[in-house]
Scaffold this active site. Structure first.
Site, PDB file in Angstrom:
ATOM      1  N   LEU A   1       8.876 -49.731  -3.154  1.00 45.54           N
ATOM      2  CA  LEU A   1       9.206 -48.406  -2.945  1.00 45.54           C
ATOM      3  C   LEU A   1       8.155 -47.412  -2.341  1.00 45.54           C
ATOM      4  O   LEU A   1       8.505 -46.855  -1.082  1.00 45.54           O
ATOM      5  CB  LEU A   1       9.658 -47.655  -4.352  1.00 45.54           C
ATOM      6  CG  LEU A   1      10.109 -46.413  -4.185  1.00 45.54           C
ATOM      7  CD1 LEU A   1      11.327 -46.265  -3.394  1.00 45.54           C
ATOM      8  CD2 LEU A   1      10.532 -45.582  -5.512  1.00 45.54           C
TER       9      LEU A   1
ATOM     10  N   ASP B   1      -6.830 -43.917 -10.079  1.00 42.80           N
ATOM     11  CA  ASP B   1      -6.435 -44.449 -11.196  1.00 42.80           C
ATOM     12  C   ASP B   1      -5.669 -43.806 -12.181  1.00 42.80           C
ATOM     13  O   ASP B   1      -6.287 -42.761 -12.549  1.00 42.80           O
ATOM     14  CB  ASP B   1      -7.873 -45.023 -12.030  1.00 42.80           C
ATOM     15  CG  ASP B   1      -7.547 -45.783 -13.436  1.00 42.80           C
ATOM     16  OD1 ASP B   1      -6.416 -46.003 -13.577  1.00 42.80           O
ATOM     17  OD2 ASP B   1      -8.631 -45.815 -14.037  1.00 42.80           O
TER      18      ASP B   1
ATOM     19  N   ALA C   1       3.792 -48.725 -11.268  1.00 36.00           N
ATOM     20  CA  ALA C   1       4.465 -49.581 -12.434  1.00 36.00           C
ATOM     21  C   ALA C   1       3.883 -50.667 -12.635  1.00 36.00           C
ATOM     22  O   ALA C   1       3.523 -51.463 -11.791  1.00 36.00           O
ATOM     23  CB  ALA C   1       5.834 -49.494 -12.403  1.00 36.00           C
ATOM     24  N   TYR C   2       3.963 -51.422 -13.769  1.00 38.00           N
ATOM     25  CA  TYR C   2       3.331 -52.606 -14.222  1.00 38.00           C
ATOM     26  C   TYR C   2       4.694 -53.415 -14.229  1.00 38.00           C
ATOM     27  O   TYR C   2       5.586 -53.196 -15.065  1.00 38.00           O
ATOM     28  CB  TYR C   2       2.796 -52.761 -15.496  1.00 38.00           C
ATOM     29  CG  TYR C   2       2.239 -54.039 -15.998  1.00 38.00           C
ATOM     30  CD1 TYR C   2       1.094 -54.501 -16.054  1.00 38.00           C
ATOM     31  CD2 TYR C   2       3.239 -55.167 -16.405  1.00 38.00           C
ATOM     32  CE1 TYR C   2       0.561 -55.527 -16.470  1.00 38.00           C
ATOM     33  CE2 TYR C   2       2.826 -56.285 -16.703  1.00 38.00           C
ATOM     34  CZ  TYR C   2       1.354 -56.546 -16.818  1.00 38.00           C
ATOM     35  OH  TYR C   2       1.056 -57.816 -17.222  1.00 38.00           O
ATOM     36  N   THR C   3       5.053 -54.173 -13.244  1.00 37.57           N
ATOM     37  CA  THR C   3       6.436 -54.760 -13.066  1.00 37.57           C
ATOM     38  C   THR C   3       6.606 -56.315 -13.479  1.00 37.57           C
ATOM     39  O   THR C   3       7.609 -57.042 -13.209  1.00 37.57           O
ATOM     40  CB  THR C   3       6.944 -54.576 -11.525  1.00 37.57           C
ATOM     41  OG1 THR C   3       6.058 -55.034 -10.615  1.00 37.57           O
ATOM     42  CG2 THR C   3       7.194 -53.082 -11.479  1.00 37.57           C
TER      43      THR C   3
ATOM     44  N   TYR D   1       8.246 -55.013 -21.333  1.00 40.37           N
ATOM     45  CA  TYR D   1       8.271 -54.122 -20.047  1.00 40.37           C
ATOM     46  C   TYR D   1       9.246 -53.042 -20.333  1.00 40.37           C
ATOM     47  O   TYR D   1       8.800 -51.751 -19.880  1.00 40.37           O
ATOM     48  CB  TYR D   1       8.803 -54.906 -18.962  1.00 40.37           C
ATOM     49  CG  TYR D   1       9.162 -54.306 -17.807  1.00 40.37           C
ATOM     50  CD1 TYR D   1       8.615 -53.526 -16.790  1.00 40.37           C
ATOM     51  CD2 TYR D   1      10.732 -54.200 -17.589  1.00 40.37           C
ATOM     52  CE1 TYR D   1       8.664 -52.767 -15.614  1.00 40.37           C
ATOM     53  CE2 TYR D   1      10.941 -53.508 -16.320  1.00 40.37           C
ATOM     54  CZ  TYR D   1      10.031 -52.824 -15.613  1.00 40.37           C
ATOM     55  OH  TYR D   1      10.500 -52.317 -14.319  1.00 40.37           O
TER      56      TYR D   1
ATOM     57  N   LYS E   1       8.404 -48.806 -20.241  1.00 39.78           N
ATOM     58  CA  LYS E   1       8.984 -48.024 -19.500  1.00 39.78           C
ATOM     59  C   LYS E   1      10.094 -46.799 -19.979  1.00 39.78           C
ATOM     60  O   LYS E   1      10.038 -45.687 -19.774  1.00 39.78           O
ATOM     61  CB  LYS E   1      10.118 -48.762 -18.492  1.00 39.78           C
ATOM     62  CG  LYS E   1       9.570 -49.512 -17.514  1.00 39.78           C
ATOM     63  CD  LYS E   1       8.558 -49.013 -16.579  1.00 39.78           C
ATOM     64  CE  LYS E   1       9.212 -48.312 -15.566  1.00 39.78           C
ATOM     65  NZ  LYS E   1       8.348 -47.585 -14.409  1.00 39.78           N
TER      66      LYS E   1
END
Length: 294
Positions: free
Chosen positions: A13, A43, A67-69, A132, A136
């Site tokens: 994105l 950071d 995001a940690y995806t 995950y 979120k």
């Protein structure tokens, strides 16, 4: 002119927003200055670092694409997933509230358990089934509890683009390497072309005017399974790979995926007057851009 911070700018994105921001051929009016950051340049788990960046650059808007995806990896790496998907989001919300910054935060269909029988509305009960999804969900909660004015959360699903690692790029690669491939048919949802979402964000953010953080759903239009999606990718790219429909139980993964993740988009269409493209049209556009449409 507004100063806009885009976090996670190397992701799907963020990369699409970056491209649109420098593309003078788009219809999107962008008399703004963008600051594109990634984990190396800013950071967002460091509250002081964000504060200093915001102060130095007089930021008016934050679009959080970070995001940690890695959905499966998150099952054994909860600390890092939580740091990025929850605690960093909390930092952005705190600073947005204090500095009166407009925040657009991107979330996911994984906050739901996938057991619905009709498209999820924004106010439906969340019940994530994976680390995950839980991280979120906690990020969403932090934004809503802190409640920075003129801010929204956008939930999306099945994101793909020309950039990064995603289902479309994986299918194209495997379709060229293999004669046959099993693809899950019992998970239902809708893909989201990241460029469409990027255009929507750039179109709607000047119109956001609310006292309480609001949630919106966004994906392309239509309903399909991963198998249907893969079939269309192969057809458009004219790849000979034979696809076999398989059940989720035949392809076990560490993290549970929602079996049903259709999102109702009526709210975002009504509130902002946007038109959302059909998924096949967007896939066609993406493959043409990648030079894979045959």
């Amino acid at each position: 002119m507004l100063n806009i911070l885009v976090t996670g700018s190397n992701g799907q994105l963020g990369s699409e927003i970056k491209e649109l921001a420098r593309d003078d051929g788009t219809k999107i009016p962008i008399p703004n200055k963008f600051f594109f950051t990634n984990k190396n340049s800013l950071d967002i788990t460091d509250l002081d670092a964000i504060y200093e960046f915001v102060e130095q650059n007089s930021i008016h808007v934050i679009i959080n694409c970070a995001a940690y995806t890695a959905v499966d990896k998150a099952e054994i790496d909860e600390s890092n997933a939580n740091a990025i998907n929850h605690l960093a989001v909390r930092n952005l919300a705190l600073i947005s509230k204090e500095k009166k910054i407009k925040l657009i935060h991107i979330s996911t269909d994984y906050v739901f358990d996938g057991k619905n029988y009709k498209p999820y509305m924004e106010d439906d009960t969340t019940h994530p089934q994976s680390v995950y999804g839980k991280t979120k969900q906690n990020g969403e909660k932090a934004v809503r509890e802190i409640n920075p004015k003129n801010s929204i959360i956008i939930r999306t699903s099945w994101v793909y683009s020309c950039y990064g690692t995603n289902f479309v790029r994986t299918m194209l690669r495997l379709g060229k390497e293999r004669d046959s491939l099993g693809v899950i048919y019992d998970q239902i949802g809708t893909p989201t072309y990241a460029r469409d979402l990027a255009k929507t964000i750039l179109e709607i953010f000047p119109k956001i005017d609310n006292d309480i953080v609001d949630i919106y759903n966004y994906s392309n239009e239509g309903v399909l399974s991963w198998y249907d999606f893969a079939k269309e990718i192969m057809r458009m790219a004219k790849l000979k790979c034979k696809l076999n429909p398989i059940e989720t139980k035949e392809y076990p993964t560490p993290a549970l995926r929602p079996h049903y993740s259709l999102l109702n988009k009526s709210k975002i269409k009504k509130d902002f007057g946007i038109v959302i493209p059909y998924w096949k049209d967007s896939l066609d556009e993406c493959l043409k851009k990648m030079g894979e449409r045959k």
